[in-house]
Design a protein around this motif. Structure first.
Motif: not given
Length: 253
Positions: A95-96, A105-112, A124-133
């Protein structure tokens, strides 16, 4: 030519020198095996791109002399932010990558409510976000973007609703919407709409309560058509239609 991103502090306008550092140094020297004299594209992420000739390659940096500078013309006239319900497995990677290619321009992962994936702590959130970035950065280079889309730390649904308040328009794809289609909504838009938030649920979609909360926050509920799309397909479809109607996909009007 291969494209690389730097920030303004790495550009010496007076000497016309650009300093490339960090992981791109290894990529230039070890992976691409570029040499002194080779040409590369360099983007400052702030509206300008440069044609640079490599002057020096060492362990810590690559120095290029820029021989041309021009405005970036690969960014859409509208800013689109994706609010994506976090899906299972590696679907978020795809998706990214693809939404970056299409101009997000921006991607906001959302927990629903129906999000299966759980990131229990900030680390864990920072590690996953770094990978996505990093995935966004590679896709931005490949697609000749003028910026690298920003991937945010995951937000709760409520936090994401607060975040979207600054957008001119917000659209949520909902399979139970039968009154308003995306086509009709977009055809009624005018040129003052320059920032749009698009909302895609995880596997299983949004709950009725989430959609109702979104509608109460002036988010427009739309149907994308008579067929149910997977979460990794719905974002591509919605973004493509928005970029075609209001952006530059298919060429500027």
């Amino acid at each position: 030519m291969n494209r690389f991103f730097v920030n303004s502090s790495q550009i010496n306008e007076e000497a016309k020198k650009i300093h490339i550092v960090d992981e791109d140094v290894k990529h230039i020297s070890k992976v691409l095996r570029l040499n002194v004299g080779d040409l590369i594209e360099i983007c400052d992420g702030d509206g300008f791109e440069y044609i640079g000739e490599i002057q020096e390659i060492n362990k810590d940096q690559v120095i290029a002399i820029y021989i041309d500078k021009k405005e970036v013309r690969s960014e859409a006239p509208i800013k689109v932010t994706l609010y994506q319900g976090v899906p299972k497995s590696t679907k978020m990677d795809l998706i990214i990558q693809k939404t970056t290619e299409m101009g997000i321009v921006e991607i906001i992962p959302v927990f629903t409510h129906r999000t299966v994936v759980q990131l229990d702590n900030k680390k864990d959130k920072e590690k996953k976000t770094d990978r996505w970035q990093k995935i966004a950065a590679e896709a931005a280079k490949q697609s000749k973007r003028g910026i690298i889309p920003l991937v945010h730390l995951p937000l709760t649904f409520k936090e994401a609703l607060s975040h979207c308040e600054t957008n001119c328009l917000n659209i949520i794809a909902y399979e139970r919407e039968h009154q308003q289609g995306l086509k009709k909504l977009l055809q009624g838009m005018d040129s003052t709409i320059n920032s749009i938030g698009i909302w895609i649920g995880p596997e299983g979609g949004f709950t009725e309560e989430e959609v109702e909360a979104a509608i109460n926050q002036q988010v427009n509920s739309v149907t994308l058509g008579p067929r149910i799309l997977r979460t990794e397909t719905a974002g591509f479809a919605l973004l493509s239609m928005v970029m075609y109607e209001l952006g530059d996909l298919g060429g500027l009007r």
